[in-house]
Design a protein around this motif. Sequence first.
Motif, short mmCIF file in Angstrom:
data_model
loop_
_atom_site.label_atom_id
_atom_site.label_comp_id
_atom_site.label_asym_id
_atom_site.label_seq_id
_atom_site.Cartn_x
_atom_site.Cartn_y
_atom_site.Cartn_z
N SER A 1 -32.99 119.35 27.91
CA SER A 1 -32.61 117.98 27.57
C SER A 1 -33.79 117.05 27.78
O SER A 1 -34.53 117.21 28.75
CB SER A 1 -31.48 117.51 28.47
OG SER A 1 -30.27 118.08 28.11
N CYS A 2 -33.94 116.06 26.90
CA CYS A 2 -34.87 115.00 27.23
C CYS A 2 -34.01 113.78 27.61
O CYS A 2 -32.79 113.88 27.70
CB CYS A 2 -35.85 114.72 26.11
SG CYS A 2 -35.20 114.92 24.48
N ASP A 3 -34.66 112.69 27.82
CA ASP A 3 -33.95 111.51 28.33
C ASP A 3 -34.21 110.37 27.36
O ASP A 3 -34.93 109.42 27.68
CB ASP A 3 -34.49 111.22 29.74
CG ASP A 3 -33.80 110.02 30.38
OD1 ASP A 3 -32.72 109.63 29.91
OD2 ASP A 3 -34.38 109.49 31.34
N GLY B 1 -33.71 106.77 28.52
CA GLY B 1 -34.28 106.35 29.81
C GLY B 1 -33.17 105.91 30.75
O GLY B 1 -33.26 104.90 31.44
N PHE B 2 -32.11 106.72 30.80
CA PHE B 2 -30.87 106.32 31.47
C PHE B 2 -31.00 106.38 32.99
O PHE B 2 -31.48 107.34 33.56
CB PHE B 2 -29.74 107.24 31.01
CG PHE B 2 -28.37 106.78 31.40
CD1 PHE B 2 -27.62 105.99 30.55
CD2 PHE B 2 -27.83 107.12 32.63
CE1 PHE B 2 -26.35 105.56 30.90
CE2 PHE B 2 -26.56 106.70 33.00
CZ PHE B 2 -25.83 105.91 32.12
N PRO C 1 -32.32 108.15 38.21
CA PRO C 1 -32.66 108.36 36.80
C PRO C 1 -32.13 109.71 36.31
O PRO C 1 -32.09 110.68 37.06
CB PRO C 1 -34.20 108.36 36.80
CG PRO C 1 -34.59 107.67 38.06
CD PRO C 1 -33.51 107.95 39.05
N TYR C 2 -31.72 109.74 35.04
CA TYR C 2 -31.15 110.95 34.44
C TYR C 2 -32.13 112.12 34.53
O TYR C 2 -31.72 113.26 34.84
CB TYR C 2 -30.77 110.66 32.98
CG TYR C 2 -30.22 111.84 32.22
CD1 TYR C 2 -29.27 112.69 32.78
CD2 TYR C 2 -30.66 112.11 30.92
CE1 TYR C 2 -28.75 113.77 32.06
CE2 TYR C 2 -30.15 113.17 30.19
CZ TYR C 2 -29.20 114.01 30.76
OH TYR C 2 -28.71 115.06 30.05
N ALA C 3 -33.39 111.86 34.29
CA ALA C 3 -34.40 112.92 34.34
C ALA C 3 -34.42 113.59 35.71
O ALA C 3 -34.50 114.82 35.83
CB ALA C 3 -35.77 112.36 34.00
N LEU D 1 -31.24 115.65 36.22
CA LEU D 1 -31.34 116.95 35.54
C LEU D 1 -32.12 117.95 36.38
O LEU D 1 -31.72 119.09 36.57
CB LEU D 1 -32.05 116.77 34.20
CG LEU D 1 -31.20 116.36 33.00
CD1 LEU D 1 -32.11 116.09 31.81
CD2 LEU D 1 -30.18 117.44 32.65
N GLN E 1 -24.96 110.04 29.89
CA GLN E 1 -26.39 109.71 30.04
C GLN E 1 -27.16 109.87 28.73
O GLN E 1 -28.28 109.40 28.62
CB GLN E 1 -27.03 110.60 31.11
CG GLN E 1 -26.57 110.31 32.53
CD GLN E 1 -25.34 111.11 32.93
OE1 GLN E 1 -24.59 111.61 32.10
NE2 GLN E 1 -25.10 111.21 34.23
N GLU E 2 -26.55 110.57 27.76
CA GLU E 2 -27.23 110.74 26.47
C GLU E 2 -26.52 109.96 25.36
O GLU E 2 -26.83 110.11 24.18
CB GLU E 2 -27.33 112.22 26.10
CG GLU E 2 -28.24 112.98 27.06
CD GLU E 2 -28.44 114.44 26.64
OE1 GLU E 2 -28.33 114.74 25.44
OE2 GLU E 2 -28.70 115.26 27.53
#
Length: 270
Positions: A69-71, A74-75, A80-82, A85, A159-160
Amino acid sequence: MSTRPSRGIPEGLWLPCPRCKATLYKKEVQARLNVCGECGYHFTVPARERIRQLLDEDSFEEWFANLRSCDPLGFIDKIPYAQKLEETQKKTGLTEAAVVGKGFIRGRPVVLGITDFSFMAGSMGSVVGEKLTRAVEEATRRMLPLIIVSGSGGGARMQEGILSLMQMAKVSAAIARHDAAGGFYLSVLTHPTMGGVAASWALQGDITLAEPGAMIGFAGARTIWNTVRIELPEGFQTSEFLLEHGFIDRIVHRKDLRTEVARLVDYCEK
Ligand SMILES: [Zn+2]
């Protein structure tokens, strides 16, 4: 194969059953495929464990494991989502909530997809949608039976945003093409199967099986109450209720699942 502790089974030698409250010896529960020996409660099964339970030994060939997954938004919520993950990947030993590939069930070749509740509640992000879509397409191309075992609490991964939501349509379209090509799709619902997952591939099977006592539905009881103020009947959104109302075809105990899936593959492929 990952050696992480199983989700749904806390660490330590003993664990309480959430349903009958009995104190259970963990090793015995594991020997029973993560089922309570007292009341038959089905604990959540992580994807790797599910593969061991369902497929012939060492027959699984994982596909598309490199997708990440990318972000795109920028959630950020609490973190942060990144970062979320990354932490979840470390904790679960999985790269994403879906694991797909090919394997054998009692000698029968199948394409298998699984969503794992321990990875962000099995939520459907763009990688989950992409992996499942590709798995369906491979099943169609190779003329193999498709089996998806769903265990997803929240449906779309917020988040996506919309990218997550569109996975419902994407996977559904692939399943429709699989169907049009004469392919067989068996859906197995486990606790919990909710939200956008229930509203797309999980309930599009030619045959739909469910484990006993699984929560299956779209919105949860509290959301329904808050939205339309309807008092829900006893046992609403359980496997047993849905079987009674014709929503699923059969409830299968985990110990019988491998045999039952093999039997249905034989029946439908001939
Ligand atoms: Zn129990």
